[in-house]
Write a protein that holds these residues in place. Structure first.
Motif, PDB file in Angstrom:
ATOM      1  N   UNK A  74       0.857  -1.184   0.000  1.00 37.33           N
ATOM      2  CA  UNK A  74       0.000   0.000   0.000  1.00 37.33           C
ATOM      3  C   UNK A  74       0.892   1.233   0.000  1.00 37.33           C
ATOM      4  N   UNK A  75       0.815   2.034  -1.040  1.00 35.84           N
ATOM      5  CA  UNK A  75       1.609   3.257  -1.091  1.00 35.84           C
ATOM      6  C   UNK A  75       0.988   4.328  -0.196  1.00 35.84           C
ATOM      7  N   UNK A  76       1.816   4.893   0.689  1.00 35.01           N
ATOM      8  CA  UNK A  76       1.330   5.981   1.545  1.00 35.01           C
ATOM      9  C   UNK A  76       2.129   7.259   1.282  1.00 35.01           C
ATOM     10  N   UNK A  77       2.715   7.324   0.112  1.00 33.79           N
ATOM     11  CA  UNK A  77       3.472   8.523  -0.245  1.00 33.79           C
ATOM     12  C   UNK A  77       2.530   9.713  -0.425  1.00 33.79           C
ATOM     13  N   UNK A  78       1.454   9.522  -1.184  1.00 34.40           N
ATOM     14  CA  UNK A  78       0.508  10.607  -1.440  1.00 34.40           C
ATOM     15  C   UNK A  78      -0.770  10.475  -0.630  1.00 34.40           C
ATOM     16  N   UNK A  79      -0.894   9.393   0.082  1.00 36.62           N
ATOM     17  CA  UNK A  79      -2.070   9.153   0.925  1.00 36.62           C
ATOM     18  C   UNK A  79      -1.560   8.606   2.250  1.00 36.62           C
ATOM     19  N   UNK A  80      -0.960   9.465   3.074  1.00 35.79           N
ATOM     20  CA  UNK A  80      -0.230   8.995   4.254  1.00 35.79           C
ATOM     21  C   UNK A  80      -1.128   8.406   5.333  1.00 35.79           C
TER      22      UNK A  80
END
Length: 552
Positions: A356-362
Motif C-alpha cells: 500500500x503506497x502511503x506517499x501521497x495518501x499517508x
C-alpha cells in the motif's frame, strides 16, 4: 523482557570510569579501561549484553556485514576461537557471539544490567560526574564513556491513536524475546527500510495476510548467504593478519574498497564492474564499485538505473514497480542506507501480501481496528509491526539528562545544532566521551566493529595520555569544535548524501537540526585525523587538573 533487577550486580558509588552500554563498543571499552588498571564499571538497560543485537530480535534480523569482518581484531585467538555458520548470520547466533566475547574476557563481574542511566551532572570543582539511575544508584565518576549506540533510540510513538489499537503493536527494536505468534493473523508492517525488509520477507509465509505500508521506495541488493563448512572457516580465519592490516584503512571499514575510477573505464567495462559487484551478493556494489556515485549526479543516475532495472526485472508488475522501485526523481542509489534482501521483491508476488503506497495518501492515525489513511481507508489488522526507524546518532544520549558546564544540557545543545569534536566529545562537557555519535563514520557509514574499535581505542589512549600528563580533565575547545564541524560539513556537503532527505541527515525526526550525521571523508582518513590529533598533543582540546585527585 526478563527482569533481572533482583539479581543485579550493585553499582559502585565511586569509579574512575563508567561505561554506558554493553554492545560492541561498550564491551571493548570496559576491557581496555580495565586493562589500564582503572576502577571501571559498565551498565546497561538490557538484561544482558549485546546492544543492538540484544534489542533487535525481530524476525529476520541478521548481519549485512560479512561475519568474519564484523569482529574484534585486537586478539587473534579471540577471533579464531569463534566459528560462524554462514556469511551473514542471524540475531541469535550474533547474540551468542557477544556472550562468547563477554565471558572470554570475564566482563560480567563489572557490569550492572537492567539499569537505565537517567541523569549525569558535571561538577567543575571536583572534576567528577554524578550519575543517577532508575534503580536509585548515585555514582561519582571521573570519566563517563557513552557507548549508547547510533541506532538505539527507536521512534515508537509515530502516529496518533496508537494506544487505541485493539490488537498488538510492536516496534522492531523492542520486539519481545518470546516472539509473536503470527500464524494465521492479519499483520501490518509500517516501514520498508533495512529492518522492515528483513521482517517482511521473513514473516510473509506464516501470516494470513500481510499489508505493507510503503512511503519511500528503496534500492535493494540481493544477499547471497552461503553456509560455512570447514574449508570456508579455514579460509577466513587464515586471513586474520590481512584483515587486521587492511580493514581499518578502507573507505567504509569493509574488506573491499573503491579501486577504479569511473572516467578510466569504457562504458562496457563500467557495466561489467556493476554486474560483478551486484553478483557478489553483498554491499560491494554500494561500497566498492565507483565512489563517484556519491558526488557526480550523472554517475549516480547511471548506477541508479542499473539497480532499478535489476529490480524491475524481478517485479514485472507495473503497479508494484511504481510503489517499490525508486524513480529518477526520487534519490540516487547509495545516498540512503542500502538494504540487502533475500527474495524480498518476490514476496510481493504472493497472494497474501499487499503493498500500500502511503506517499501521497499517508497514514493519518491508528484506530482500534487497524491503520487509517488520510483518505479515510481503514486496513483492519491484528498486529502492527512498526519498522519506522530511530532518532539516529544523537537520540540515545539526548534521552539522558546530561548537564555539563554552566548548566548546559546535551539535549538542548543538540536541539539547537548537531555538533561534536571528532564525533567523540562535545564542547562544554568535560570528560564525556562518546562512540557512535554524530560527525564520525560510526554514526552511519561504516562496518560498525571497525569504527567502534577505533573509537574506543582512541578514547582509551586519550585517557591514558591525560593521566600521564598529570591532568585529569579534558574538554574540546570551542575553536577546536568549530574546526571539526567545518571540516565535516565541507566534506559532507560535497556529497549527494547531503542533498537527500533521510535519517542520514536527521530528516526523519521532526525539529531535528539538519546535518549529515556521519563523517563522509572515509574510515581510513578519519582514523588518520584522530591519530594525528593525539600525536600532536590534542590541539583541539584543553587538559587541566582539578583540586581533588583521581580515585586511582
Amino acid at each position: 523482557m526478563l527482569d533481572t533487577t533482583k539479581d543485579r550486580n550493585p553499582m559502585p558509588e565511586e569509579l574512575d570510569a563508567l561505561v554506558i552500554g554493553t554492545g560492541v563498543s561498550g564491551l571493548y571499552e570496559l576491557h581496555q579501561l580495565r586493562q589500564m588498571g582503572l576502577k571501571v564499571h559498565a551498565c546497561d538497560a538490557a538484561s544482558d549484553v549485546g546492544g543492538t543485537w540484544y534489542w533487535n530480535r525481530y524476525p529476520g534480523a541478521k548481519f549485512d556485514s560479512e561475519a568474519y569482518i564484523y569482529q574484534y581484531l585486537f586478539d587473534e585467538q579471540l577471533y579464531k576461537k569463534w566459528t560462524w555458520s554462514e556469511r551473514f548470520p542471524g540475531q541469535r547466533e550474533i547474540e551468542r557471539w557477544m556472550h562468547y566475547i563477554t565471558d572470554s574476557l570475564d566482563l560480567r563481574r563489572d557490569i550492572t544490567f537492567s539499569t537505565t542511566i537517567t541523569s549525569a551532572t558535571w561538577d567543575e570543582t571536583s572534576g567528577l560526574w554524578t550519575v543517577e539511575t532508575d534503580q536509585g544508584d548515585s555514582v561519582r565518576v571521573r570519566y563517563l564513556v557513552c557507548c549508547t549506540g547510533m541506532l538505539s533510540a527507536p521512534l515508537t510513538d509515530r502516529f496518533p491513536g496508537q494506544s487505541s489499537f485493539d490488537g498488538q503493536i510492536v516496534h522492531t527494536a523492542r520486539y519481545p524475546k518470546e516472539g509473536l505468534d503470527l500464524q494465521g493473523r492479519k499483520v501490518a508492517v509500517i516501514g520498508t527500510g533495512a529492518t522492515g525488509i528483513q521482517v517482511i520477507q521473513t514473516i510473509a509465509p506464516e501470516v494470513d495476510q500481510l499489508t505493507v505500508f510503503v512511503r519511500t521506495p528503496q534500492y535493494v541488493l540481493p544477499m547471497k548467504n552461503p553456509k560455512y563448512g570447514p574449508a570456508e572457516v579455514a579460509w577466513y580465519k587464515g586471513r586474520f593478519d590481512e584483515l587486521k592490516s587492511t580493514i581499518p584503512h578502507t573507505f567504509t571499514g569493509f574488506e573491499y574498497d573503491f579501486e577504479q575510477a569511473w572516467a578510466d573505464l569504457t562504458p562496457d567495462q563500467r557495466h561489467q564492474v556493476l554486474e560483478d559487484t551486484h553478483a557478489d551478493g553483498s554491499l560491494k556494489l554500494w561500497l566498492a564499485s565507483f565512489g563517484e556515485m556519491f558526488f557526480d549526479e550523472e554517475v549516480s543516475e547511471e548506477i541508479s538505473e542499473f539497480v532499478r532495472e535489476k529490480m524491475r526485472a524481478r517485479l514485472k508488475d507495473p503497479r508494484l514497480i511504481d510503489i517499490l522501485v525508486p524513480g529518477p526523481d526520487d534519490y540516487g542509489f547509495g545516498t540512503h542506507r542500502v538494504p540487502l534482501e533475500s527474495q524480498y521483491l518476490e514476496t510481493y508476488l504472493r497472494d497474501n501480501v499487499e503493498a500500500v503506497s502511503v506517499r501521497d495518501n499517508p497514514i493519518a492515525e491508528i484506530v482500534p481496528e487497524g491503520v487509517k489513511l488520510q483518505d479515510g481507508t481503514v486496513y483492519e489488522v491484528d498486529v502492527i509491526i512498526m519498522a519506522v526507524g530511530f532518532d539516529a546518532g544523537s537520540g540515545a544520549l539526548s534521552r539522558i539528562d546530561i548537564t555539563g558546564t554552566d548548566g548546559m544540557t546535551l539535549a538542548e545543545e543538540w536541539r539547537k545544532d548537531i555538533r561534536t569534536t571528532l564525533g567523540m566529545m562535545k564542547y562544554g562537557f568535560p570528560n564525556l566521551f562518546m562512540t557512535g555519535a554524530p560527525l564520525a563514520p560510526s554514526a552511519a557509514l561504516c562496518n560498525m566493529t571497525t569504527c567502534l574499535q577505533q573509537q574506543t581505542e582512541w578514547i582509551t589512549r586519550c585517557i591514558r595520555d591525560l593521566r600521564d600528563s598529570g591532568n585529569d580533565v579534558i574538554e574540546p575547545t570551542q575553536s577546536g569544535e568549530d574546526a571539526w564541524v567545518a571540516h565535516h560539513d565541507e566534506t559532507a556537503n560535497a556529497t549527494l548524501i547531503s542533498k537527500t532527505e533521510s535519517w542520514y541527515n536527521g530528516a526523519n525526526v521532526a525539529g531535528k537540526p539538519r546535518r549529515v550525521l556521519s563523517y563522509t571523508g572515509g574510515v581510513g582518513t578519519y582514523r588518520t585525523l584522530c591519530n594525528e590529533m593525539a600525536e600532536k598533543g590534542y590541539p583541539s582540546f584543553v587538559m587541566r587538573k582539578t583540586a581533588i585527585p583521581a580515585t586511582a
